[in-house]
Write a protein that holds these residues in place. Structure first.
Motif, PDB file in Angstrom:
ATOM      1  N   VAL A 106      42.278  33.100  36.805  1.00 43.47           N
ATOM      2  CA  VAL A 106      42.891  32.584  38.033  1.00 43.47           C
ATOM      3  C   VAL A 106      41.788  32.160  38.994  1.00 43.47           C
ATOM      4  O   VAL A 106      40.922  32.948  39.359  1.00 43.47           O
ATOM      5  CB  VAL A 106      43.792  33.654  38.688  1.00 43.47           C
ATOM      6  N   ARG A 107      41.815  30.901  39.425  1.00 43.05           N
ATOM      7  CA  ARG A 107      40.825  30.400  40.372  1.00 43.05           C
ATOM      8  C   ARG A 107      41.264  30.711  41.798  1.00 43.05           C
ATOM      9  O   ARG A 107      42.443  30.627  42.129  1.00 43.05           O
ATOM     10  CB  ARG A 107      40.633  28.881  40.222  1.00 43.05           C
ATOM     11  N   VAL A 108      40.299  31.060  42.645  1.00 41.87           N
ATOM     12  CA  VAL A 108      40.573  31.331  44.053  1.00 41.87           C
ATOM     13  C   VAL A 108      40.286  30.072  44.848  1.00 41.87           C
ATOM     14  O   VAL A 108      39.222  29.462  44.687  1.00 41.87           O
ATOM     15  CB  VAL A 108      39.709  32.508  44.554  1.00 41.87           C
ATOM     16  N   PRO A 109      41.213  29.637  45.721  1.00 43.23           N
ATOM     17  CA  PRO A 109      41.001  28.397  46.476  1.00 43.23           C
ATOM     18  C   PRO A 109      39.799  28.484  47.414  1.00 43.23           C
ATOM     19  O   PRO A 109      39.362  29.579  47.795  1.00 43.23           O
ATOM     20  CB  PRO A 109      42.304  28.247  47.281  1.00 43.23           C
ATOM     21  N   GLY A 110      39.304  27.311  47.792  1.00 40.88           N
ATOM     22  CA  GLY A 110      38.181  27.238  48.726  1.00 40.88           C
ATOM     23  C   GLY A 110      36.975  26.613  48.061  1.00 40.88           C
ATOM     24  O   GLY A 110      36.603  27.001  46.946  1.00 40.88           O
ATOM     25  N   LEU A 111      36.341  25.657  48.745  1.00 41.54           N
ATOM     26  CA  LEU A 111      35.211  24.940  48.166  1.00 41.54           C
ATOM     27  C   LEU A 111      34.056  25.874  47.850  1.00 41.54           C
ATOM     28  O   LEU A 111      33.478  25.818  46.757  1.00 41.54           O
ATOM     29  CB  LEU A 111      34.754  23.827  49.124  1.00 41.54           C
ATOM     30  N   ASP A 196      37.147  40.985  47.416  1.00 45.74           N
ATOM     31  CA  ASP A 196      37.335  39.819  46.555  1.00 45.74           C
ATOM     32  C   ASP A 196      38.765  39.308  46.731  1.00 45.74           C
ATOM     33  O   ASP A 196      39.720  40.089  46.655  1.00 45.74           O
ATOM     34  CB  ASP A 196      37.090  40.234  45.100  1.00 45.74           C
ATOM     35  N   PRO A 197      38.942  38.010  46.968  1.00 46.63           N
ATOM     36  CA  PRO A 197      40.305  37.483  47.117  1.00 46.63           C
ATOM     37  C   PRO A 197      41.235  37.811  45.952  1.00 46.63           C
ATOM     38  O   PRO A 197      42.458  37.852  46.127  1.00 46.63           O
ATOM     39  CB  PRO A 197      40.082  35.971  47.258  1.00 46.63           C
ATOM     40  N   ARG A 198      40.687  38.064  44.770  1.00 51.68           N
ATOM     41  CA  ARG A 198      41.549  38.393  43.632  1.00 51.68           C
ATOM     42  C   ARG A 198      42.199  39.773  43.762  1.00 51.68           C
ATOM     43  O   ARG A 198      43.117  40.089  43.000  1.00 51.68           O
ATOM     44  CB  ARG A 198      40.752  38.325  42.324  1.00 51.68           C
ATOM     45  N   LYS A 199      41.743  40.582  44.693  1.00 49.21           N
ATOM     46  CA  LYS A 199      42.345  41.909  44.875  1.00 49.21           C
ATOM     47  C   LYS A 199      43.728  41.825  45.524  1.00 49.21           C
ATOM     48  O   LYS A 199      44.432  42.829  45.597  1.00 49.21           O
ATOM     49  CB  LYS A 199      41.441  42.791  45.735  1.00 49.21           C
ATOM     50  N   ASN A 200      44.100  40.647  46.048  1.00 49.28           N
ATOM     51  CA  ASN A 200      45.437  40.426  46.591  1.00 49.28           C
ATOM     52  C   ASN A 200      45.698  41.273  47.840  1.00 49.28           C
ATOM     53  O   ASN A 200      46.818  41.731  48.087  1.00 49.28           O
ATOM     54  CB  ASN A 200      46.491  40.732  45.509  1.00 49.28           C
ATOM     55  N   ILE A 201      44.663  41.451  48.653  1.00 47.73           N
ATOM     56  CA  ILE A 201      44.775  42.312  49.832  1.00 47.73           C
ATOM     57  C   ILE A 201      45.760  41.771  50.866  1.00 47.73           C
ATOM     58  O   ILE A 201      46.530  42.554  51.445  1.00 47.73           O
ATOM     59  CB  ILE A 201      43.377  42.559  50.442  1.00 47.73           C
ATOM     60  N   SER A 268      45.940  43.750  41.984  1.00 51.19           N
ATOM     61  CA  SER A 268      44.988  42.674  41.756  1.00 51.19           C
ATOM     62  C   SER A 268      45.536  41.622  40.800  1.00 51.19           C
ATOM     63  O   SER A 268      46.327  41.925  39.903  1.00 51.19           O
ATOM     64  CB  SER A 268      43.700  43.269  41.184  1.00 51.19           C
ATOM     65  N   SER A 269      45.066  40.381  40.980  1.00 45.46           N
ATOM     66  CA  SER A 269      45.423  39.315  40.041  1.00 45.46           C
ATOM     67  C   SER A 269      44.518  39.308  38.816  1.00 45.46           C
ATOM     68  O   SER A 269      44.808  38.616  37.844  1.00 45.46           O
ATOM     69  CB  SER A 269      45.362  37.953  40.730  1.00 45.46           C
ATOM     70  N   HIS A 270      43.425  40.053  38.854  1.00 43.53           N
ATOM     71  CA  HIS A 270      42.563  40.183  37.684  1.00 43.53           C
ATOM     72  C   HIS A 270      41.591  41.335  37.871  1.00 43.53           C
ATOM     73  O   HIS A 270      41.024  41.513  38.947  1.00 43.53           O
ATOM     74  CB  HIS A 270      41.741  38.926  37.407  1.00 43.53           C
ATOM     75  N   GLU A 271      41.401  42.132  36.822  1.00 43.01           N
ATOM     76  CA  GLU A 271      40.352  43.157  36.774  1.00 43.01           C
ATOM     77  C   GLU A 271      39.796  43.195  35.363  1.00 43.01           C
ATOM     78  O   GLU A 271      40.553  43.216  34.391  1.00 43.01           O
ATOM     79  CB  GLU A 271      40.884  44.550  37.141  1.00 43.01           C
ATOM     80  N   GLY A 272      38.459  43.214  35.267  1.00 43.35           N
ATOM     81  CA  GLY A 272      37.842  43.397  33.963  1.00 43.35           C
ATOM     82  C   GLY A 272      38.008  44.809  33.449  1.00 43.35           C
ATOM     83  O   GLY A 272      38.092  45.055  32.243  1.00 43.35           O
ATOM     84  N   PHE A 273      38.066  45.765  34.382  1.00 45.55           N
ATOM     85  CA  PHE A 273      38.320  47.163  34.039  1.00 45.55           C
ATOM     86  C   PHE A 273      39.211  47.800  35.105  1.00 45.55           C
ATOM     87  O   PHE A 273      40.304  48.241  34.833  1.00 45.55           O
ATOM     88  CB  PHE A 273      37.006  47.939  33.894  1.00 45.55           C
ATOM     89  N   GLY A 274      38.732  47.847  36.352  1.00 40.53           N
ATOM     90  CA  GLY A 274      39.506  48.479  37.423  1.00 40.53           C
ATOM     91  C   GLY A 274      39.155  49.938  37.582  1.00 40.53           C
ATOM     92  O   GLY A 274      40.038  50.798  37.667  1.00 40.53           O
ATOM     93  N   LEU A 275      37.850  50.237  37.661  1.00 36.20           N
ATOM     94  CA  LEU A 275      37.386  51.622  37.725  1.00 36.20           C
ATOM     95  C   LEU A 275      38.030  52.427  38.855  1.00 36.20           C
ATOM     96  O   LEU A 275      38.373  53.601  38.643  1.00 36.20           O
ATOM     97  CB  LEU A 275      35.856  51.645  37.845  1.00 36.20           C
ATOM     98  N   PRO A 276      38.229  51.878  40.066  1.00 35.28           N
ATOM     99  CA  PRO A 276      38.817  52.709  41.127  1.00 35.28           C
ATOM    100  C   PRO A 276      40.193  53.281  40.793  1.00 35.28           C
ATOM    101  O   PRO A 276      40.539  54.362  41.270  1.00 35.28           O
ATOM    102  CB  PRO A 276      38.889  51.750  42.321  1.00 35.28           C
ATOM    103  N   VAL A 277      40.992  52.586  39.978  1.00 39.29           N
ATOM    104  CA  VAL A 277      42.309  53.151  39.660  1.00 39.29           C
ATOM    105  C   VAL A 277      42.161  54.414  38.818  1.00 39.29           C
ATOM    106  O   VAL A 277      42.911  55.382  38.994  1.00 39.29           O
ATOM    107  CB  VAL A 277      43.241  52.135  38.957  1.00 39.29           C
ATOM    108  N   VAL A 278      41.188  54.435  37.921  1.00 40.09           N
ATOM    109  CA  VAL A 278      40.977  55.622  37.090  1.00 40.09           C
ATOM    110  C   VAL A 278      40.356  56.745  37.925  1.00 40.09           C
ATOM    111  O   VAL A 278      40.698  57.917  37.755  1.00 40.09           O
ATOM    112  CB  VAL A 278      40.099  55.284  35.873  1.00 40.09           C
ATOM    113  N   GLU A 279      39.450  56.392  38.833  1.00 43.47           N
ATOM    114  CA  GLU A 279      38.875  57.396  39.725  1.00 43.47           C
ATOM    115  C   GLU A 279      39.953  58.020  40.601  1.00 43.47           C
ATOM    116  O   GLU A 279      39.959  59.240  40.826  1.00 43.47           O
ATOM    117  CB  GLU A 279      37.773  56.762  40.570  1.00 43.47           C
ATOM    118  N   ALA A 280      40.884  57.203  41.118  1.00 43.78           N
ATOM    119  CA  ALA A 280      41.989  57.744  41.915  1.00 43.78           C
ATOM    120  C   ALA A 280      42.859  58.668  41.079  1.00 43.78           C
ATOM    121  O   ALA A 280      43.285  59.739  41.541  1.00 43.78           O
ATOM    122  CB  ALA A 280      42.818  56.600  42.491  1.00 43.78           C
TER     123      ALA A 280
END
Length: 364
Positions: A106-111, A196-201, A268-280
């Motif tokens: 998924v590409r994030v908008p913005g030049l 990161d904008p991909r986190k969907n904050i 998130s719209s993408h995570e390669g792993f997502g370490l914080p979810v496992v830490e939580a």
């Protein structure tokens, strides 16, 4: 032949001298445990490491891309490791190991962001071409890398992250003095990670502001540093009344924040792993996350998953966890069990196995 001499790694310091979230955690914990088994790491820093912005990026691009591959040889190190996605642009004098954490589709908008992403992909493509081994953190990321860059299976290795159980555990008895200066809300949803904008904050901010959540007296706490293209997110966090933005917090506060949260959220719209979810999860905190990237694989059925990343769907999931004690208890139990699948000692063992195979192969 190397004989009994300890394995020596030349390690680029880009993600060590600046905290960039999961890549920094991975590199720090990996080499802490590799040191326990005799691996020595020479951390490489270019003259421009102390600069910021474009100047620092260019200093690392030159050093990682050309200088170190041409100057590091077997007198200095047995291999050259790039732990943060990008690195060598030319073939090196010792074997190269690349760790690529994932390839977002998924590409994030913005030049500015578009230019950065295109440059990043070109650099990753070249690094995976010259690397003797490409390590990634999940089966999903391996599929992404194989599809995007054509890395053959024999050079691609899946090695999941680990959990620092000395920090991430459910025991909160020592947390109160650490958290007191923050004056946190009594009940809050926590998001922790870079902006990161991909986190969907923004969608998470809107979700927590909806009446079904606000009437529960729950607020949103966000902890994490800026990222490319995050300026609109930073402005949003600064002006939204139901949000507490803490910025990037010290390492000693991460686990206490997770234990104090009512829910940890990473839609998130993408995570390669997502370490914080496992830490939580290791902290005993229920997790609401998405079905994107590697998150379903990594959470192992132990999270409350949203398939629609809009604010209404996120709010509905949060409300279920915040109001259903039985669901909360199940998520906590499953999460703690899931977190036990991940150990830094095993991560280090697998890296050492890969490193040793490359070095012994180059020595014969």
């Amino acid at each position: 032949m190397r004989g009994a001499r300890p394995l020596r790694v030349a390690l680029t310091g880009k993600v060590l001298s600046r905290n960039v979230g999961g890549n920094t955690t991975y590199t720090e914990r990996l080499y802490h445990h590799l040191a326990d088994v005799g691996v020595t790491a020479d951390v490489l820093l270019p003259p421009g490491d102390g600069r910021s912005g474009v100047a620092r990026a260019l200093a690392y691009a030159a050093a990682e891309g050309v200088v170190w591959p041409r100057t590091v040889d077997d007198r200095h190190a047995d291999l050259l490791h790039y732990p943060g996605d990008t690195g060598a642009l030319v073939r090196a004098r010792v074997p190269v190991v690349a760790t690529v954490h994932g390839v977002p589709s998924v590409r994030v908008p913005g030049l500015r962001r578009a230019v950065w992403e295109r440059t990043w992909r070109l650099r990753v493509a070249r690094l995976t071409e010259v690397a003797a081994a490409v390590i990634t953190v999940s089966a999903n990321s391996a599929r992404e890398i194989g599809r995007e860059f054509g890395v053959p299976e024999e050079r691609l290795h899946v090695v999941p992250h680990g959990i620092d159980t000395g920090r991430f555990h459910p025991d909160r008895r020592a947390d109160a003095p650490l958290l007191a200066p923050l004056r946190l809300p009594e009940r809050f949803v926590l998001h922790l990670g870079n902006l990161d904008p991909r986190k969907n904050i923004p969608a998470l901010v809107e979700a927590v502001g909806r009446p079904e959540i606000s009437r529960l007296g729950v607020r949103l706490v966000v902890a994490g540093g800026p990222f490319r293209g995050s300026e609109p997110i930073e402005r949003l966090l600064a002006v939204t009344p139901h949000v507490r933005y803490l910025g990037q917090v010290p390492a000693e506060l991460v686990a206490p924040l997770m234990r104090a949260a009512s829910v940890f959220a990473l839609p998130s719209s993408h995570e390669g792993f997502g370490l914080p979810v496992v830490e939580a999860m290791a902290c005993g905190t229920p997790v609401v996350t998405s079905d994107r990237g590697a998150l379903p694989e990594v959470t192992g059925g132990a999270a409350h998953v949203v398939t629609d990343l809009g604010p209404a769907s996120i709010a509905a999931a949060l409300r279920e966890v915040l109001t259903d004690d039985g669901l909360t208890a199940r998520l906590r139990a499953r999460g703690e069990a899931n977190a036990r699948r991940y150990a830094w000692t095993e991560c280090a063992r697998r890296h050492l196995e890969i490193f040793s195979g490359l070095v012994s192969g180059s020595a014969t």
